[in-house]
Design a protein around this motif. Structure first.
Motif, PDB file in Angstrom:
ATOM      1  N   UNK A  54       0.823  -1.196   0.100  1.00  0.00           N
ATOM      2  CA  UNK A  54      -0.029   0.113   0.033  1.00  0.00           C
ATOM      3  C   UNK A  54       0.881   1.147   0.000  1.00  0.00           C
ATOM      4  N   UNK A  55       0.317   2.224  -0.677  1.00  0.00           N
ATOM      5  CA  UNK A  55       1.078   3.660  -0.702  1.00  0.00           C
ATOM      6  C   UNK A  55       0.774   4.313   0.493  1.00  0.00           C
ATOM      7  N   UNK A  69      -0.614   7.303   2.644  1.00  0.00           N
ATOM      8  CA  UNK A  69      -1.993   8.117   2.381  1.00  0.00           C
ATOM      9  C   UNK A  69      -1.836   9.131   1.877  1.00  0.00           C
ATOM     10  N   UNK A  73      -0.023  10.039  -0.726  1.00  0.00           N
ATOM     11  CA  UNK A  73       0.046   9.859  -2.111  1.00  0.00           C
ATOM     12  C   UNK A  73      -1.406   9.256  -2.650  1.00  0.00           C
ATOM     13  N   UNK A  74      -1.926   8.338  -1.804  1.00  0.00           N
ATOM     14  CA  UNK A  74      -3.447   7.928  -2.091  1.00  0.00           C
ATOM     15  C   UNK A  74      -4.284   9.223  -2.278  1.00  0.00           C
ATOM     16  N   UNK A  75      -4.194  10.042  -1.551  1.00  0.00           N
ATOM     17  CA  UNK A  75      -5.108  11.449  -1.587  1.00  0.00           C
ATOM     18  C   UNK A  75      -4.822  12.275  -2.829  1.00  0.00           C
ATOM     19  N   UNK A  81      -3.422  11.013  -5.723  1.00  0.00           N
ATOM     20  CA  UNK A  81      -3.869  10.279  -6.810  1.00  0.00           C
ATOM     21  C   UNK A  81      -5.298  10.563  -6.940  1.00  0.00           C
ATOM     22  N   UNK A  82      -6.217  10.533  -5.950  1.00  0.00           N
ATOM     23  CA  UNK A  82      -7.534  10.909  -5.935  1.00  0.00           C
ATOM     24  C   UNK A  82      -7.904  12.133  -6.561  1.00  0.00           C
ATOM     25  N   UNK A 135      -7.071  12.341  -9.979  1.00  0.00           N
ATOM     26  CA  UNK A 135      -8.043  11.982 -10.998  1.00  0.00           C
ATOM     27  C   UNK A 135      -9.357  12.820 -11.190  1.00  0.00           C
ATOM     28  N   UNK A 136      -9.458  13.934 -10.585  1.00  0.00           N
ATOM     29  CA  UNK A 136     -10.666  14.552 -10.753  1.00  0.00           C
ATOM     30  C   UNK A 136     -10.123  16.044 -11.552  1.00  0.00           C
ATOM     31  N   UNK A 159       2.193  11.818 -10.821  1.00  0.00           N
ATOM     32  CA  UNK A 159       2.530  11.499  -9.471  1.00  0.00           C
ATOM     33  C   UNK A 159       3.756  10.472  -9.445  1.00  0.00           C
ATOM     34  N   UNK A 172       4.129   6.815 -10.526  1.00  0.00           N
ATOM     35  CA  UNK A 172       3.348   5.985  -9.998  1.00  0.00           C
ATOM     36  C   UNK A 172       1.807   6.031 -10.631  1.00  0.00           C
ATOM     37  N   UNK A 173       1.513   7.229 -11.011  1.00  0.00           N
ATOM     38  CA  UNK A 173       0.195   7.434 -11.313  1.00  0.00           C
ATOM     39  C   UNK A 173       0.046   8.774 -12.325  1.00  0.00           C
TER      40      UNK A 173
END
Ligand SMILES: [Zn+2]
Ligand SMILES: [Zn+2]
Lengths: 279, 198
Positions: B70-71, B73, B75-77, B79-80, B83-84, B91, B99-100
């Motif tokens: 798991x990345x 948090x 980086x997770x946020x 990415x989200x 995505x918008x 990223x 990564x993304x």
């Protein structure tokens, strides 16, 4: 390891005849380790009765705070071992990017919000966690990681030889995810919960309620189920019940969840007094 | 040719990451070794310090020696968030791996994220050729993404880039470092604007 739910409610203590079974007190979970470890997860209003029944002769209590929202710390000043000079109390929790744990906690544990100052308590040690972090409490291994919730918020994974528990009481892993659940790499909290025996997880909202509360930091019943399935847990205990959800409504929701999903794990309604992870 | 891995190693970033991870684990702990005996910083424990060689660059523990899937948090946020957005966003992790990239960025790469997934630093170097606007070579160390990753400061410039489709584009690039909780350097975010002025 034995885990007991004393406070299960989210956001605001909500006593009354409609919340007797699931409980009206906010987050507090007692954990007794195999070597006599005494750990309390969060210090919501449910921590007060844990203090009341602390056995005489207790030498040490560790309180692990996930974050410093009021429903997770408001019971701290009412936890009787804090005022007992014979008991060492260790409080673990996150700092922020600009303030340490002490400064953050002092904002609550000081006048005018509370009459007693943190520094006046007899034997309290603060441990600021900088996640990701791992540490040992006796025979227990604790892992803390940041998870999706407003402000610095951690989930915990606590391992004893016989039982592995993940505690993510305030968690919105679905935030911004087009189709939840995403793959594990990009799912908040996945590592903490992966393969655990018991997952205590946020299940605050119905799908309808969530529509107007996106970004508030919580999960729907379905999010909790999907997250538990993705993480391949053995048991999911629902937690952080919305103040507006009555016993009757929650029982109905639990029954619907069990009926409408082909669950590969045990779904356990998070009622006050529940014990789990019993070796 | 941009050699991110070589460049990052040359700048000591990867080694520095390991040093930082070791330092993080050696701070605090349960033994009260910090200067204020009443206030400890918990970042590790004695037993786990023995596992330092299997730490990731970001200081994440790898207690079982397995790859931690798991990345972080942060980086997770990000990415989200990306995505918008309607502008291209990359990223990048602290080792220079892409990564993304969001949908608008797929047009620059000429490949869909769902198909190609992450692109490692070596492949990135092969795929993209970058020059100054006048066509002269662009020093690797001055590329905005490298400055953000290695120098850990924001950086901006307008450059010529040849994408996977072989097309040269003029791109304004803004890159900033991602500094996470607890002083962890987690990577960088780069944003691109295609421009037709040169
Ligand atoms: Zn809460
Ligand atoms: Zn909260």
């Amino acid at each position: 390891m034995k885990v007991t739910l004393w406070g299960t409610r989210g956001s605001l203590a909500s006593g009354g005849p409609d919340t007797v079974q699931y409980g009206g007190d906010t987050a507090a979970v007692e954990l007794r380790g195999p070597a006599g470890e005494f750990v309390v997860l969060d210090a919501g209003s449910g921590i007060r009765p844990i203090g009341e029944q602390t056995p005489s002769g207790t030498k040490r209590v560790d309180i692990l705070l996930t974050h410093l929202h009021m429903d997770h710390i408001q019971g701290l000043g009412f936890f009787s071992p804090l005022f007992d000079p014979e008991i060492e109390v260790h409080v673990w929790g996150p700092g922020s990017t600009t303030l340490g744990l002490r400064e953050r906690l002092t904002r609550y544990l000081s006048p005018p919000l509370f009459p007693v100052m943190l520094r006046d308590l007899p034997d309290v040690t603060l441990h600021e966690i900088r996640p990701p972090a791992s540490f040992a409490l006796g025979s227990l291994t604790v892992r803390a990681e940041l998870i999706t919730h407003p402000g610095p918020t951690m989930g915990y994974r606590i391992e004893s030889p016989e039982c592995v528990l993940a505690y993510l009481p305030d968690h919105e892993p679905a935030l911004g995810v087009a189709e939840f659940p995403d793959v594990p790499d990009w799912t908040s909290g996945f590592e903490l919960a992966h393969g655990v025996d018991v997952l205590i997880h946020d299940a605050q909202y119905t799908d309808d309620e969530y529509k107007s509360r996106v970004g508030w930091g919580h999960s729907t019943f379905d999010h909790a189920l999907a997250f538990a399935a993705l993480a391949s847990v053995k048991q999911l205990v629902t937690f952080h019940h919305d103040p507006g959800h009555s016993d009757e409504m929650l029982d109905r929701a639990m029954a619907e969840m069990s009926e409408s999903h082909d669950l590969e794990f045990e779904l356990v309604p998070g009622r006050v007094g529940l014990t789990t992870c019993v070796d | 040719m941009v050699d991110h891995v070589g460049l990052l190693s040359a700048f000591g970033l990867i080694d520095a990451g390991y040093r930082q991870a070791v330092q993080v684990m050696e701070e605090g702990g349960l033994d009260g070794s910090t200067s204020d005996p009443d206030f400890l910083v918990a970042t590790g424990s004695e037993e786990l310090r023995a596992d330092i060689p299997v730490l990731r660059h970001d200081g994440k523990l790898n207690p079982n020696g397995r790859h931690m899937a798991q990345q972080p948090i942060e980086l997770i946020l990000l990415k989200q968030w990306a995505s918008y957005l309607a502008l291209p966003v990359w990223l990048i992790d602290d080792s220079g791996n892409l990564l993304y990239y969001n949908e608008p960025a797929e047009a620059l790469l000429g490949v869909r994220f769902e198909e190609a997934g992450e692109i490692n630093a070596d492949q990135l170097a092969e795929h993209f050729h970058t020059t100054r606007l006048d066509g002269k070579p662009y020093p690797n160390a001055e590329l905005p993404i490298v400055v953000a990753l290695v120098g850990r400061v924001p950086s901006h410039d307008t450059v010529r880039v040849r994408g996977l489709d072989g097309v040269w584009r003029i791109l304004a690039i803004t890159a900033f470092p991602v500094e996470g909780q607890g002083g962890r350097h987690l990577g960088a975010v780069a944003m691109f604007w295609e421009t037709h002025d040169s």
